[in-house]
Design a protein around this motif. Structure first.
Motif, mmCIF file in Angstrom:
data_model
loop_
_atom_site.group_PDB
_atom_site.id
_atom_site.type_symbol
_atom_site.label_atom_id
_atom_site.label_comp_id
_atom_site.label_asym_id
_atom_site.label_seq_id
_atom_site.Cartn_x
_atom_site.Cartn_y
_atom_site.Cartn_z
ATOM 1 N N GLY A 134 5.753 6.743 4.744
ATOM 2 C CA GLY A 134 5.507 6.452 3.794
ATOM 3 C C GLY A 134 3.409 6.773 3.703
ATOM 4 N N ALA A 135 2.788 5.917 2.779
ATOM 5 C CA ALA A 135 1.362 6.606 2.519
ATOM 6 C C ALA A 135 0.839 6.178 3.885
ATOM 7 N N CYS A 136 1.226 5.131 4.887
ATOM 8 C CA CYS A 136 1.201 4.942 6.571
ATOM 9 C C CYS A 136 0.995 5.569 7.015
ATOM 10 N N THR A 137 1.292 6.672 6.204
ATOM 11 C CA THR A 137 1.870 8.312 7.426
ATOM 12 C C THR A 137 -0.137 8.643 8.095
ATOM 13 N N SER A 138 -0.385 8.992 6.725
ATOM 14 C CA SER A 138 -1.481 10.192 6.476
ATOM 15 C C SER A 138 -2.667 9.484 6.288
ATOM 16 N N CYS A 139 -2.551 7.529 5.888
ATOM 17 C CA CYS A 139 -4.044 6.744 5.980
ATOM 18 C C CYS A 139 -4.736 6.851 6.858
ATOM 19 N N ASP A 199 0.778 -1.314 -0.122
ATOM 20 C CA ASP A 199 0.119 -0.085 0.201
ATOM 21 C C ASP A 199 0.703 1.197 0.582
ATOM 22 N N GLY A 200 1.918 1.084 -0.498
ATOM 23 C CA GLY A 200 3.366 2.505 -0.619
ATOM 24 C C GLY A 200 3.954 2.995 1.011
#
Length: 79
Positions: free
Chosen positions: A45-50, A24-25
């Motif tokens: 990565g993408a987990c910070t803004s998920c 998921d990036g």
């Protein structure tokens, strides 16, 4: 379990969950293990803004870490 064994087990757990995060990036880094009970990680990565990263942290990461290291009581994300 020694602190080195505990760290290795937590790393094994993160290695198990990492491919799902990377697909998921995102990714995850182990920052520390405090008092043999609290694991501090950093989602990247993408987990910070998920919008579901706290659910991922509790349902995925914490559950997987506890499978490898049952003495861990909590996993928290340090931004």
């Amino acid at each position: 379990m020694s602190s080195e064994e505990l760290k290795n087990n937590v790393e094994k757990a993160l290695d198990e969950i990492r491919p799902f995060l990377q697909s998921d990036g995102g990714d995850i880094n182990l920052l520390s293990i405090d008092d043999g009970k609290l694991v501090k990680v950093q989602l990247t990565g993408a987990c910070t803004s998920c919008s579901v990263n706290q659910m991922t942290l509790k349902s995925g990461v914490e559950m997987t870490i506890k499978k490898y290291a049952p003495q861990i009581e909590q996993v928290i994300n340090v931004e």
